[in-house]
Motif scaffolding. Structure first.
Motif, PDB file in Angstrom:
ATOM      1  N   GLN A 149       0.833  -1.193   0.000  1.00 39.02           N
ATOM      2  CA  GLN A 149       0.000   0.000   0.000  1.00 39.02           C
ATOM      3  C   GLN A 149       0.877   1.256   0.000  1.00 39.02           C
ATOM      4  O   GLN A 149       1.916   1.283   0.652  1.00 39.02           O
ATOM      5  CB  GLN A 149      -0.911  -0.009   1.241  1.00 39.02           C
ATOM      6  CG  GLN A 149      -1.928   1.111   1.275  1.00 39.02           C
ATOM      7  CD  GLN A 149      -2.757   1.071   2.538  1.00 39.02           C
ATOM      8  OE1 GLN A 149      -2.357   0.491   3.541  1.00 39.02           O
ATOM      9  NE2 GLN A 149      -3.929   1.690   2.492  1.00 39.02           N
ATOM     10  N   TYR A 150       0.469   2.267  -0.734  1.00 38.92           N
ATOM     11  CA  TYR A 150       1.248   3.501  -0.872  1.00 38.92           C
ATOM     12  C   TYR A 150       2.692   3.161  -1.288  1.00 38.92           C
ATOM     13  O   TYR A 150       3.659   3.630  -0.682  1.00 38.92           O
ATOM     14  CB  TYR A 150       1.256   4.301   0.423  1.00 38.92           C
ATOM     15  CG  TYR A 150      -0.107   4.760   0.862  1.00 38.92           C
ATOM     16  CD1 TYR A 150      -0.837   5.663   0.101  1.00 38.92           C
ATOM     17  CD2 TYR A 150      -0.664   4.265   2.035  1.00 38.92           C
ATOM     18  CE1 TYR A 150      -2.105   6.079   0.494  1.00 38.92           C
ATOM     19  CE2 TYR A 150      -1.933   4.669   2.437  1.00 38.92           C
ATOM     20  CZ  TYR A 150      -2.653   5.574   1.665  1.00 38.92           C
ATOM     21  OH  TYR A 150      -3.914   5.980   2.062  1.00 38.92           O
ATOM     22  N   GLU A 192      -1.019  10.188  11.277  1.00 32.86           N
ATOM     23  CA  GLU A 192      -1.681   8.928  10.926  1.00 32.86           C
ATOM     24  C   GLU A 192      -1.231   8.434   9.560  1.00 32.86           C
ATOM     25  O   GLU A 192      -0.959   7.244   9.371  1.00 32.86           O
ATOM     26  CB  GLU A 192      -3.204   9.127  10.942  1.00 32.86           C
ATOM     27  CG  GLU A 192      -3.974   7.841  10.675  1.00 32.86           C
ATOM     28  CD  GLU A 192      -5.482   8.042  10.751  1.00 32.86           C
ATOM     29  OE1 GLU A 192      -6.219   7.096  10.407  1.00 32.86           O
ATOM     30  OE2 GLU A 192      -5.915   9.148  11.150  1.00 32.86           O
ATOM     31  N   MET A 193      -1.157   9.365   8.592  1.00 32.54           N
ATOM     32  CA  MET A 193      -0.704   9.002   7.251  1.00 32.54           C
ATOM     33  C   MET A 193       0.752   8.569   7.286  1.00 32.54           C
ATOM     34  O   MET A 193       1.154   7.591   6.638  1.00 32.54           O
ATOM     35  CB  MET A 193      -0.866  10.197   6.312  1.00 32.54           C
ATOM     36  CG  MET A 193      -0.476   9.907   4.871  1.00 32.54           C
ATOM     37  SD  MET A 193      -1.540   8.667   4.106  1.00 32.54           S
ATOM     38  CE  MET A 193      -0.953   8.744   2.414  1.00 32.54           C
ATOM     39  N   GLU A 247       2.324   7.191   9.732  1.00 34.37           N
ATOM     40  CA  GLU A 247       2.408   5.860  10.347  1.00 34.37           C
ATOM     41  C   GLU A 247       2.033   4.774   9.347  1.00 34.37           C
ATOM     42  O   GLU A 247       2.655   3.710   9.311  1.00 34.37           O
ATOM     43  CB  GLU A 247       1.482   5.802  11.563  1.00 34.37           C
ATOM     44  CG  GLU A 247       1.564   4.486  12.322  1.00 34.37           C
ATOM     45  CD  GLU A 247       0.668   4.475  13.535  1.00 34.37           C
ATOM     46  OE1 GLU A 247       0.491   3.394  14.125  1.00 34.37           O
ATOM     47  OE2 GLU A 247       0.135   5.547  13.911  1.00 34.37           O
ATOM     48  N   THR A 248       1.031   5.048   8.516  1.00 33.49           N
ATOM     49  CA  THR A 248       0.623   4.078   7.498  1.00 33.49           C
ATOM     50  C   THR A 248       1.724   3.864   6.471  1.00 33.49           C
ATOM     51  O   THR A 248       2.023   2.736   6.067  1.00 33.49           O
ATOM     52  CB  THR A 248      -0.662   4.558   6.790  1.00 33.49           C
ATOM     53  OG1 THR A 248      -1.698   4.737   7.753  1.00 33.49           O
ATOM     54  CG2 THR A 248      -1.110   3.535   5.751  1.00 33.49           C
ATOM     55  N   LYS A 306       4.520   1.810   7.975  1.00 34.07           N
ATOM     56  CA  LYS A 306       4.193   0.372   7.988  1.00 34.07           C
ATOM     57  C   LYS A 306       4.403  -0.239   6.607  1.00 34.07           C
ATOM     58  O   LYS A 306       4.940  -1.343   6.470  1.00 34.07           O
ATOM     59  CB  LYS A 306       2.745   0.191   8.443  1.00 34.07           C
ATOM     60  CG  LYS A 306       2.308  -1.262   8.544  1.00 34.07           C
ATOM     61  CD  LYS A 306       0.876  -1.373   9.046  1.00 34.07           C
ATOM     62  CE  LYS A 306       0.429  -2.817   9.118  1.00 34.07           C
ATOM     63  NZ  LYS A 306      -0.991  -2.938   9.594  1.00 34.07           N
ATOM     64  N   SER A 307       3.985   0.491   5.574  1.00 32.29           N
ATOM     65  CA  SER A 307       4.175   0.008   4.204  1.00 32.29           C
ATOM     66  C   SER A 307       5.662  -0.076   3.853  1.00 32.29           C
ATOM     67  O   SER A 307       6.090  -0.983   3.147  1.00 32.29           O
ATOM     68  CB  SER A 307       3.451   0.930   3.216  1.00 32.29           C
ATOM     69  OG  SER A 307       2.052   0.882   3.406  1.00 32.29           O
TER      70      SER A 307
END
Length: 262
Positions: free
Chosen positions: A51-52, A71-72, A74-75, A78-79
């Motif tokens: 993702q991303y 939040e973005m 952190e996402t 993770k990616s």
């Protein structure tokens, strides 16, 4: 991660790979060369897995400059970790990657075999599946040729696909000098120096063989008449078994001949 919260974007991304490798729980990973990460051929197909993807790649390669909320970020972080793991599985089977992992193996960075008779032989990380999110990483001992769970819970949650199912075998194919002698020692239970239940184990083996023979004869519609004390019947059964084997061989020969004629 908390150490970088107050940093600027440039400072945050300048040391991403160093931060990732040095983080607790990531000791199994080696550092991927930057030229390998920037070669798009090595990343073929990963854009559909992550993702991303582009943002994650920018973060891993230290060119991330997106102004986004926590939040973005952190996402994307993770990616980026997932992307690094998937690329890592490809990198560790290259010449450079094998060299780096061999150095970690020689230093026992992956741990030592818990089996007593392996005498603390170094372990290698491996996966039981090449598909992500299926099985966690395991540790392989080349001496006893068995696999074990990592001791640390931080390591136990690493995806096995980040190392793949072939890496540990490829390493010993490339570096055969590091193939250890196999462990031939086996623990033998004893009481005051005498082996425990050796005769019982033999009886269990004989019983299992006898039961298997009965089942095979029953499938053939033959009444074996086997009893615990009847040795005569066992000899007859052995003759019948030989006849069945001969019949099976004749059927195979006939099948091969018919195929050859066709």
């Amino acid at each position: 991660m908390d150490d970088f919260v107050s940093e600027t974007d440039s400072e945050y991304t300048s040391y991403w790979r160093d931060w990732f490798i040095s983080s607790r729980g990531n000791e199994y990973f080696c550092e991927i060369d930057e030229d390998y990460l920037t070669d798009r051929f090595n990343l073929t197909g990963l854009n559909t897995e992550v993702q991303y993807y582009q943002y994650a790649l920018d973060l891993v390669t230290d060119v991330f400059d997106l102004d986004c909320d926590d939040e973005m970020r952190e996402t994307i972080e993770k990616s980026a970790r997932h992307l690094y793991g998937l690329v890592h599985a490809r990198y560790v089977v290259t010449t450079r990657g094998l060299t780096k992992m061999l150095e970690k193996y020689k230093k026992s960075d992956f741990g030592k075999c818990p089996r007593v008779t392996c005498h603390s032989h170094p372990l290698l990380p491996m996966g039981l599946s090449d598909i992500p999110n299926v099985r966690p990483v395991k540790l392989y001992c080349a001496r006893c040729e068995d696999i074990y769970n990592p001791k640390s819970t931080r390591h136990a949650v690493i995806d096995g696909a980040y190392f793949g199912t072939s890496f540990h075998n490829i390493l010993f194919q490339v570096y055969p000098a590091y193939i250890p002698s196999k462990s031939t020692e086996r623990y033998i239970p004893r009481v005051y120096g005498f082996k425990v239940h050796a005769s019982a184990a033999l009886i269990r083996w004989q019983t299992a063989k006898r039961d298997d023979m009965k089942r095979r004869l029953r499938r053939q519609g033959i009444d074996s008449g086997l009893t615990d004390d009847d040795g005569e019947e066992i000899e007859v059964v052995e003759e019948d078994e030989d006849q069945d084997l001969a019949r099976h061989n004749r059927d195979q020969d006939a099948s091969r001949n018919s195929t050859a004629v066709a």
